[in-house]
Motif scaffolding. Structure first.
Motif, short mmCIF file in Angstrom:
data_model
loop_
_atom_site.label_atom_id
_atom_site.label_comp_id
_atom_site.label_asym_id
_atom_site.label_seq_id
_atom_site.Cartn_x
_atom_site.Cartn_y
_atom_site.Cartn_z
N LEU A 43 -0.17 2.64 -5.52
CA LEU A 43 0.29 1.25 -5.56
C LEU A 43 0.09 0.57 -4.21
N PHE A 44 -1.16 0.60 -3.74
CA PHE A 44 -1.55 -0.02 -2.47
C PHE A 44 -0.81 0.57 -1.27
N GLY A 45 -0.53 1.87 -1.33
CA GLY A 45 0.14 2.55 -0.23
C GLY A 45 1.65 2.36 -0.20
N VAL A 66 7.13 4.26 0.65
CA VAL A 66 6.74 4.26 2.05
C VAL A 66 6.79 2.85 2.61
N ASN A 67 6.28 1.91 1.84
CA ASN A 67 6.15 0.54 2.30
C ASN A 67 6.58 -0.39 1.16
N GLY A 68 7.57 -1.18 1.38
CA GLY A 68 8.07 -2.07 0.34
C GLY A 68 7.33 -3.39 0.24
N ILE A 73 5.45 -8.19 -2.74
CA ILE A 73 4.40 -9.16 -3.07
C ILE A 73 4.20 -9.23 -4.58
N ILE A 74 4.20 -8.07 -5.24
CA ILE A 74 4.08 -8.05 -6.70
C ILE A 74 5.23 -8.83 -7.33
N PHE A 75 6.44 -8.62 -6.83
CA PHE A 75 7.61 -9.32 -7.35
C PHE A 75 7.48 -10.83 -7.18
N MET A 80 6.47 -16.30 -9.36
CA MET A 80 5.71 -17.56 -9.35
C MET A 80 4.97 -17.75 -10.67
N PHE A 81 4.42 -16.68 -11.22
CA PHE A 81 3.73 -16.78 -12.51
C PHE A 81 4.70 -17.19 -13.61
N CYS A 82 5.87 -16.58 -13.65
CA CYS A 82 6.85 -16.92 -14.70
C CYS A 82 7.34 -18.35 -14.57
N VAL A 83 7.56 -18.82 -13.35
CA VAL A 83 7.99 -20.20 -13.14
C VAL A 83 6.86 -21.16 -13.55
#
Length: 103
Positions: A43-45, A66-68, A73-75, A80-83
């Motif tokens: 998942l992109f690291g 490891v990295n949130g 960014i996905i969230f 933004m897509f749902c809005v």
């Protein structure tokens, strides 16, 4: 009040979508880790999976984040897509209402 409900719904849908993506990333990373003691990232690291052999012969697993940032960014993109979908649906409803009253 109507927009608060829409934004809350968008956040909930985005959270569920993000968690589904993270779980799918863990599963894909798990199946790609074929060697013991090698940490695989997915998942992109953002997440890792590491199988290792314990002293008693059992297989131990380490998984984690490891990295949130990629998950965040996905969230945000999903929110933004749902809005945007909610805005488009509202505009389409208004346009339909205008067309039915004009005719």
């Amino acid at each position: 009040m109507k927009w608060l409900l829409r934004i809350t719904t968008a956040v909930c849908i985005a959270f569920i979508g993000t968690m589904i993506t993270v779980v799918a990333g863990f599963i894909l990373t798990m199946f790609s880790a074929t060697e013991m003691g090698v940490r695989k990232f997915g998942l992109f690291g953002a997440i890792f999976f590491e199988p290792h052999t314990q002293p008693n012969g059992a297989t131990g697993l380490e998984i984690g984040v490891v990295n949130g940032l990629p998950i965040s960014i996905i969230f945000v993109v999903l929110v933004m897509f749902c809005v945007a979908v909610a805005i488009m649906l509202e505009r389409l409803k208004l346009r339909k209402k205008q067309l039915t009253h004009a005719g």
